[in-house]
Design a protein around this motif. Sequence first.
Motif, PDB file in Angstrom:
ATOM      1  N   VAL A 102       0.758  -8.465   1.661  1.00 52.09           N
ATOM      2  CA  VAL A 102      -0.386  -9.360   1.850  1.00 52.09           C
ATOM      3  C   VAL A 102      -0.236 -10.138   3.159  1.00 52.09           C
ATOM      4  CG1 VAL A 102      -1.527 -11.443   0.996  1.00 52.09           C
ATOM      5  CG2 VAL A 102      -0.963  -9.588  -0.589  1.00 52.09           C
ATOM      6  N   GLY A 103       0.959 -10.685   3.390  1.00 57.73           N
ATOM      7  CA  GLY A 103       1.188 -11.432   4.615  1.00 57.73           C
ATOM      8  C   GLY A 103       0.990 -10.580   5.858  1.00 57.73           C
ATOM      9  N   LEU A 104       1.466  -9.332   5.824  1.00 55.82           N
ATOM     10  CA  LEU A 104       1.322  -8.440   6.968  1.00 55.82           C
ATOM     11  C   LEU A 104      -0.132  -8.016   7.162  1.00 55.82           C
ATOM     12  CD1 LEU A 104       4.511  -6.268   6.380  1.00 55.82           C
ATOM     13  CD2 LEU A 104       4.166  -7.973   8.180  1.00 55.82           C
ATOM     14  N   GLY A 105      -0.846  -7.834   6.055  1.00 56.93           N
ATOM     15  CA  GLY A 105      -2.258  -7.479   6.150  1.00 56.93           C
ATOM     16  C   GLY A 105      -3.074  -8.593   6.782  1.00 56.93           C
ATOM     17  N   ARG A 106      -2.799  -9.831   6.401  1.00 61.75           N
ATOM     18  CA  ARG A 106      -3.511 -10.970   6.984  1.00 61.75           C
ATOM     19  C   ARG A 106      -3.198 -11.109   8.468  1.00 61.75           C
ATOM     20  NH1 ARG A 106      -2.304 -14.992   1.873  1.00 61.75           N
ATOM     21  NH2 ARG A 106      -4.066 -14.308   0.569  1.00 61.75           N
ATOM     22  N   ARG A 107      -1.943 -10.845   8.815  1.00 64.01           N
ATOM     23  CA  ARG A 107      -1.554 -10.926  10.212  1.00 64.01           C
ATOM     24  C   ARG A 107      -2.266  -9.854  11.037  1.00 64.01           C
ATOM     25  NH1 ARG A 107       4.684 -10.828  10.778  1.00 64.01           N
ATOM     26  NH2 ARG A 107       4.332 -12.388   9.145  1.00 64.01           N
ATOM     27  N   ALA A 108      -2.380  -8.658  10.455  1.00 60.27           N
ATOM     28  CA  ALA A 108      -3.073  -7.566  11.155  1.00 60.27           C
ATOM     29  C   ALA A 108      -4.541  -7.904  11.358  1.00 60.27           C
ATOM     30  CB  ALA A 108      -2.924  -6.266  10.371  1.00 60.27           C
ATOM     31  N   ALA A 109      -5.167  -8.490  10.345  1.00 59.23           N
ATOM     32  CA  ALA A 109      -6.578  -8.866  10.460  1.00 59.23           C
ATOM     33  C   ALA A 109      -6.772  -9.919  11.549  1.00 59.23           C
ATOM     34  CB  ALA A 109      -7.095  -9.392   9.122  1.00 59.23           C
ATOM     35  N   GLY A 110      -5.848 -10.865  11.628  1.00 56.73           N
ATOM     36  CA  GLY A 110      -5.949 -11.891  12.657  1.00 56.73           C
ATOM     37  C   GLY A 110      -5.746 -11.326  14.049  1.00 56.73           C
ATOM     38  N   LEU A 136      -6.526  -9.723   0.034  1.00 52.33           N
ATOM     39  CA  LEU A 136      -6.957  -9.658   1.424  1.00 52.33           C
ATOM     40  C   LEU A 136      -8.462  -9.832   1.572  1.00 52.33           C
ATOM     41  CD1 LEU A 136      -4.679  -6.719   2.624  1.00 52.33           C
ATOM     42  CD2 LEU A 136      -4.438  -9.142   3.177  1.00 52.33           C
ATOM     43  N   GLU A 137      -9.209  -9.598   0.485  1.00 53.06           N
ATOM     44  CA  GLU A 137     -10.666  -9.767   0.420  1.00 53.06           C
ATOM     45  C   GLU A 137     -11.411  -8.742   1.275  1.00 53.06           C
ATOM     46  OE1 GLU A 137     -11.518 -13.851   1.293  1.00 53.06           O
ATOM     47  OE2 GLU A 137     -10.611 -14.567  -0.573  1.00 53.06           O
ATOM     48  N   ARG A 138     -11.188  -8.719   2.551  1.00 57.70           N
ATOM     49  CA  ARG A 138     -11.824  -7.713   3.414  1.00 57.70           C
ATOM     50  C   ARG A 138     -10.763  -6.698   3.805  1.00 57.70           C
ATOM     51  NH1 ARG A 138     -13.117  -9.349   8.179  1.00 57.70           N
ATOM     52  NH2 ARG A 138     -14.848  -7.911   8.537  1.00 57.70           N
ATOM     53  N   ARG A 179      -4.878   8.997  10.621  1.00 55.57           N
ATOM     54  CA  ARG A 179      -3.693   9.126  11.481  1.00 55.57           C
ATOM     55  C   ARG A 179      -3.770   8.131  12.638  1.00 55.57           C
ATOM     56  NH1 ARG A 179      -0.561  14.010  11.092  1.00 55.57           N
ATOM     57  NH2 ARG A 179      -0.068  13.835  13.310  1.00 55.57           N
ATOM     58  N   GLY A 180      -2.706   7.339  12.768  1.00 54.43           N
ATOM     59  CA  GLY A 180      -2.628   6.363  13.838  1.00 54.43           C
ATOM     60  C   GLY A 180      -3.446   5.117  13.627  1.00 54.43           C
ATOM     61  N   ARG A 181      -4.006   4.918  12.409  1.00 54.97           N
ATOM     62  CA  ARG A 181      -4.896   3.783  12.163  1.00 54.97           C
ATOM     63  C   ARG A 181      -4.378   2.818  11.097  1.00 54.97           C
ATOM     64  NH1 ARG A 181      -9.681   4.806   9.671  1.00 54.97           N
ATOM     65  NH2 ARG A 181     -10.265   2.708  10.321  1.00 54.97           N
ATOM     66  N   ILE A 182      -3.346   3.172  10.370  1.00 56.56           N
ATOM     67  CA  ILE A 182      -2.940   2.381   9.204  1.00 56.56           C
ATOM     68  C   ILE A 182      -2.167   1.138   9.631  1.00 56.56           C
ATOM     69  CG2 ILE A 182      -1.640   2.378   7.046  1.00 56.56           C
ATOM     70  CD1 ILE A 182      -2.042   5.429   6.939  1.00 56.56           C
ATOM     71  N   ASP A 183      -2.649  -0.015   9.194  1.00 54.54           N
ATOM     72  CA  ASP A 183      -1.987  -1.287   9.502  1.00 54.54           C
ATOM     73  C   ASP A 183      -0.868  -1.594   8.509  1.00 54.54           C
ATOM     74  OD1 ASP A 183      -3.690  -2.183  11.730  1.00 54.54           O
ATOM     75  OD2 ASP A 183      -5.270  -2.248  10.199  1.00 54.54           O
ATOM     76  N   VAL A 184      -1.128  -1.338   7.236  1.00 51.56           N
ATOM     77  CA  VAL A 184      -0.136  -1.602   6.186  1.00 51.56           C
ATOM     78  C   VAL A 184      -0.070  -0.387   5.270  1.00 51.56           C
ATOM     79  CG1 VAL A 184       0.527  -3.077   4.252  1.00 51.56           C
ATOM     80  CG2 VAL A 184      -0.573  -4.085   6.262  1.00 51.56           C
ATOM     81  N   LEU A 185       1.095   0.248   5.252  1.00 55.93           N
ATOM     82  CA  LEU A 185       1.327   1.426   4.423  1.00 55.93           C
ATOM     83  C   LEU A 185       2.357   1.068   3.366  1.00 55.93           C
ATOM     84  CD1 LEU A 185       1.214   4.465   3.720  1.00 55.93           C
ATOM     85  CD2 LEU A 185       2.824   4.865   5.596  1.00 55.93           C
ATOM     86  N   VAL A 186       1.929   0.999   2.120  1.00 53.98           N
ATOM     87  CA  VAL A 186       2.820   0.674   1.004  1.00 53.98           C
ATOM     88  C   VAL A 186       3.135   1.961   0.257  1.00 53.98           C
ATOM     89  CG1 VAL A 186       3.052  -0.617  -1.126  1.00 53.98           C
ATOM     90  CG2 VAL A 186       1.856  -1.636   0.797  1.00 53.98           C
ATOM     91  N   ALA A 187       4.414   2.288   0.142  1.00 55.13           N
ATOM     92  CA  ALA A 187       4.816   3.517  -0.537  1.00 55.13           C
ATOM     93  C   ALA A 187       5.832   3.167  -1.618  1.00 55.13           C
ATOM     94  CB  ALA A 187       5.410   4.516   0.456  1.00 55.13           C
ATOM     95  N   ASN A 188       5.364   3.076  -2.842  1.00 52.53           N
ATOM     96  CA  ASN A 188       6.256   2.750  -3.961  1.00 52.53           C
ATOM     97  C   ASN A 188       6.877   4.049  -4.464  1.00 52.53           C
ATOM     98  OD1 ASN A 188       7.586   1.180  -5.781  1.00 52.53           O
ATOM     99  ND2 ASN A 188       5.861   0.920  -7.173  1.00 52.53           N
ATOM    100  N   VAL A 189       7.770   4.596  -3.644  1.00 56.80           N
ATOM    101  CA  VAL A 189       8.338   5.922  -3.902  1.00 56.80           C
ATOM    102  C   VAL A 189       9.332   5.875  -5.066  1.00 56.80           C
ATOM    103  CG1 VAL A 189       8.081   6.562  -1.480  1.00 56.80           C
ATOM    104  CG2 VAL A 189      10.241   5.575  -2.267  1.00 56.80           C
TER     105      VAL A 189
END
Length: 285
Positions: A102-110, A136-138, A179-189
């Motif tokens: 969440v924190g990284l997503g908000r930072r990316a949006a900013g 993140l809402e949006r 490809r090349g667009r993902i800001d936050v990739l969460v992988a609960n492997v």
Amino acid sequence: MPSHSSPLPAPAAAPLTAPLSHSTVVTTLRTAGCVFAEDEAELLLATARTADELAAMVERRVLGLPLEQVVGWAEFRGRRVTVDPGVFVPRRRTEFLVGRAVGLGRRAAGRTGRPPVVVDLCCGSGAVGAVLADALERVELYAADIEPAAVRCARRNIAPVGGEVFEGDLFDALPMGLRGRIDVLVANVPYVPSEEVGLLPPEAREYEPLVALDGGADGLDVLRRVTAAAPQWLAPGGHLLVETSERQAPQAVEAFTRNGLLPRVAESEELYATVIIGTRPPKER
């Protein structure tokens, strides 16, 4: 909701009669080995709509099904998430990973001035993606899993928040346009070593898909595959977050570094959680 990993020996179920009193449900669950029998009884009594449904739910729990699969939902970071039979049950420790995301997503949006592009890989029920969308809402949200049952369940959780869910093996499931667009990739492997799967509580090893648990000889096979491909999918400055165990963290960090991701380790003693966060270096100016 109590943890679904309380030990249950899965004894033969005795015939249950309806209606069941609160004390009878508690006694039945306690006899079956449910550590949180009182809490579970309250939940089953509150969820069941009829006496027959209550009897059936108690019987399924006595047979060893995870509580979340019995009632059909799990509480995850304050949200009620649908959990179908045969689908991996979200663990409370994964809430720590979500908090970092969440924190990284908000930072990316900013930084970008647009909704962050978020992907929930190995999504299971879709709990992580759904909660991220709420926080993140949006957000531009995508999720994927190799298990058909998980994909069906995830769509029920993620579609209401505007996300899309795909079926397939890791990145093969995703649209090439990401490809090349993902800001936050969460992988609960999966990260349980193959030889240790048999040591898991019966609820996990008997009622959750093996592909969601078994991480190969050292538990890091899927993590290595994800870290190898992630740099091609992450945006410059984008982040990959993966949950692992404390003892596996040094090897996991090596995999991140080997594939050009800048790693750091985040830990929560309270939740007994370890998360590796790898960042794709920004483009050179």
